[in-house]
Motif scaffolding. Structure first.
Motif, PDB file in Angstrom:
ATOM      1  N   LYS A 130       0.838  -1.204   0.000  1.00  0.00           N
ATOM      2  CA  LYS A 130       0.000   0.000   0.000  1.00  0.00           C
ATOM      3  C   LYS A 130       0.873   1.253   0.000  1.00  0.00           C
ATOM      4  O   LYS A 130       0.631   2.202  -0.752  1.00  0.00           O
ATOM      5  CB  LYS A 130      -0.930   0.005   1.208  1.00  0.00           C
ATOM      6  N   THR A 131       1.900   1.247   0.830  1.00  0.00           N
ATOM      7  CA  THR A 131       2.821   2.383   0.897  1.00  0.00           C
ATOM      8  C   THR A 131       3.512   2.582  -0.445  1.00  0.00           C
ATOM      9  O   THR A 131       3.583   3.710  -0.954  1.00  0.00           O
ATOM     10  CB  THR A 131       3.854   2.166   2.018  1.00  0.00           C
ATOM     11  N   ASN A 132       4.001   1.512  -1.039  1.00  0.00           N
ATOM     12  CA  ASN A 132       4.687   1.594  -2.325  1.00  0.00           C
ATOM     13  C   ASN A 132       3.774   2.133  -3.428  1.00  0.00           C
ATOM     14  O   ASN A 132       4.235   2.793  -4.355  1.00  0.00           O
ATOM     15  CB  ASN A 132       5.239   0.228  -2.732  1.00  0.00           C
ATOM     16  N   GLN A 133       2.491   1.836  -3.332  1.00  0.00           N
ATOM     17  CA  GLN A 133       1.539   2.296  -4.347  1.00  0.00           C
ATOM     18  C   GLN A 133       1.198   3.777  -4.193  1.00  0.00           C
ATOM     19  O   GLN A 133       0.863   4.435  -5.171  1.00  0.00           O
ATOM     20  CB  GLN A 133       0.250   1.472  -4.275  1.00  0.00           C
TER      21      GLN A 133
ATOM     22  N   GLU B 283       6.462   1.987  -9.336  1.00  0.00           N
ATOM     23  CA  GLU B 283       7.024   2.197 -10.674  1.00  0.00           C
ATOM     24  C   GLU B 283       8.543   2.319 -10.617  1.00  0.00           C
ATOM     25  O   GLU B 283       9.252   1.775 -11.480  1.00  0.00           O
ATOM     26  CB  GLU B 283       6.411   3.448 -11.310  1.00  0.00           C
ATOM     27  N   CYS B 284       9.041   2.995  -9.591  1.00  0.00           N
ATOM     28  CA  CYS B 284      10.490   3.119  -9.423  1.00  0.00           C
ATOM     29  C   CYS B 284      11.148   1.768  -9.147  1.00  0.00           C
ATOM     30  O   CYS B 284      12.235   1.482  -9.659  1.00  0.00           O
ATOM     31  CB  CYS B 284      10.812   4.104  -8.302  1.00  0.00           C
ATOM     32  N   LEU B 285      10.478   0.930  -8.358  1.00  0.00           N
ATOM     33  CA  LEU B 285      11.011  -0.408  -8.080  1.00  0.00           C
ATOM     34  C   LEU B 285      11.054  -1.250  -9.358  1.00  0.00           C
ATOM     35  O   LEU B 285      12.015  -1.998  -9.586  1.00  0.00           O
ATOM     36  CB  LEU B 285      10.172  -1.100  -7.007  1.00  0.00           C
ATOM     37  N   ILE B 286      10.026  -1.122 -10.183  1.00  0.00           N
ATOM     38  CA  ILE B 286       9.999  -1.839 -11.468  1.00  0.00           C
ATOM     39  C   ILE B 286      11.113  -1.324 -12.371  1.00  0.00           C
ATOM     40  O   ILE B 286      11.827  -2.112 -13.005  1.00  0.00           O
ATOM     41  CB  ILE B 286       8.617  -1.707 -12.135  1.00  0.00           C
ATOM     42  N   ASP B 287      11.284   0.009 -12.422  1.00  0.00           N
ATOM     43  CA  ASP B 287      12.360   0.590 -13.229  1.00  0.00           C
ATOM     44  C   ASP B 287      13.724   0.104 -12.751  1.00  0.00           C
ATOM     45  O   ASP B 287      14.603  -0.209 -13.564  1.00  0.00           O
ATOM     46  CB  ASP B 287      12.315   2.120 -13.163  1.00  0.00           C
TER      47      ASP B 287
ATOM     48  N   ALA C 217      18.521  -3.105 -13.726  1.00  0.00           N
ATOM     49  CA  ALA C 217      19.462  -4.129 -13.250  1.00  0.00           C
ATOM     50  C   ALA C 217      19.508  -5.317 -14.205  1.00  0.00           C
ATOM     51  O   ALA C 217      20.592  -5.828 -14.516  1.00  0.00           O
ATOM     52  CB  ALA C 217      19.076  -4.588 -11.850  1.00  0.00           C
ATOM     53  N   THR C 218      18.359  -5.723 -14.697  1.00  0.00           N
ATOM     54  CA  THR C 218      18.302  -6.850 -15.633  1.00  0.00           C
ATOM     55  C   THR C 218      19.006  -6.505 -16.940  1.00  0.00           C
ATOM     56  O   THR C 218      19.779  -7.308 -17.472  1.00  0.00           O
ATOM     57  CB  THR C 218      16.841  -7.245 -15.912  1.00  0.00           C
TER      58      THR C 218
ATOM     59  N   GLU D 245      22.700   5.087 -13.767  1.00  0.00           N
ATOM     60  CA  GLU D 245      21.254   5.301 -13.613  1.00  0.00           C
ATOM     61  C   GLU D 245      20.701   4.463 -12.467  1.00  0.00           C
ATOM     62  O   GLU D 245      19.894   4.934 -11.663  1.00  0.00           O
ATOM     63  CB  GLU D 245      20.514   4.928 -14.901  1.00  0.00           C
ATOM     64  N   LEU D 246      21.145   3.217 -12.411  1.00  0.00           N
ATOM     65  CA  LEU D 246      20.688   2.291 -11.376  1.00  0.00           C
ATOM     66  C   LEU D 246      21.094   2.784  -9.987  1.00  0.00           C
ATOM     67  O   LEU D 246      20.282   2.773  -9.062  1.00  0.00           O
ATOM     68  CB  LEU D 246      21.250   0.894 -11.650  1.00  0.00           C
ATOM     69  N   ARG D 247      22.339   3.226  -9.833  1.00  0.00           N
ATOM     70  CA  ARG D 247      22.801   3.740  -8.539  1.00  0.00           C
ATOM     71  C   ARG D 247      22.005   4.968  -8.113  1.00  0.00           C
ATOM     72  O   ARG D 247      21.613   5.098  -6.948  1.00  0.00           O
ATOM     73  CB  ARG D 247      24.297   4.092  -8.596  1.00  0.00           C
ATOM     74  N   MET D 248      21.750   5.856  -9.047  1.00  0.00           N
ATOM     75  CA  MET D 248      21.014   7.080  -8.726  1.00  0.00           C
ATOM     76  C   MET D 248      19.573   6.762  -8.321  1.00  0.00           C
ATOM     77  O   MET D 248      19.057   7.305  -7.349  1.00  0.00           O
ATOM     78  CB  MET D 248      21.050   8.035  -9.919  1.00  0.00           C
ATOM     79  N   LEU D 249      18.920   5.872  -9.063  1.00  0.00           N
ATOM     80  CA  LEU D 249      17.553   5.484  -8.737  1.00  0.00           C
ATOM     81  C   LEU D 249      17.505   4.758  -7.399  1.00  0.00           C
ATOM     82  O   LEU D 249      16.624   5.020  -6.572  1.00  0.00           O
ATOM     83  CB  LEU D 249      16.960   4.613  -9.851  1.00  0.00           C
TER      84      LEU D 249
END
Length: 151
Positions: free
Chosen positions: A63-66, A77-81, A86-87, A132-136
């Protein structure tokens, strides 16, 4: 409780689940005539309680993440990005390592291979994705420690 603290608690509950499963495994089958080290019924009850606690905590985390935003995106969305970056980075690193592997030829009669692509350009892309990954990830971690768990 901060979101980061909830994530730490979630990990602790996952570890507890594995521990209870292992303790059950060690106690459920014993040699005939021996006594079990632990009460398997009690272990099952404890495991059920841990599952329930993890379920409730995960609902609050989700809920918090949403609802929480980082810029114009939700935390989900940030977690998905982050996962996508990373992939992609990992995939390109595998390709880069394949490209830069030494080609071992014992004699001149063996077939010589050449690259059809410059590994330097691929390495630049890998480095850009890593940045990009480190910054996100830094933005996500900052938000995790500043936002309260909702639920």
């Amino acid at each position: 409780m901060k979101l980061a603290e909830a994530l730490i608690e979630k990990k602790a509950l996952e570890d507890k689940q594995y521990e209870l499963i292992e303790r059950f495994r060690q106690s459920v089958k014993i040699q005939e005539g021996e006594n079990s080290f632990e009460d398997c019924t009690a272990l099952l009850e404890e495991l059920e309680n841990v599952h329930q606690m993890a379920n409730e905590l995960l609902k609050k985390i989700t809920k918090t993440n949403q609802l929480v935003k980082i810029g114009d995106k939700t935390l989900v969305e940030c977690l998905i990005d982050r996962k996508t970056l990373a992939t992609e980075r990992d995939s390109l690193q595998k390709l880069y390592h394949y490209m830069t592997e030494k080609d071992y030829r014992i004699s001149r009669a063996e077939i010589k291979t050449i690259l059809t692509m410059n590994p330097v350009e691929l390495n630049k892309k890998i480095n850009h994705l890593a940045k990009e990954l480190r910054m996100l990830d830094a933005k996500i971690q900052e938000k995790n420690w500043t936002v309260d768990l909702m639920g």
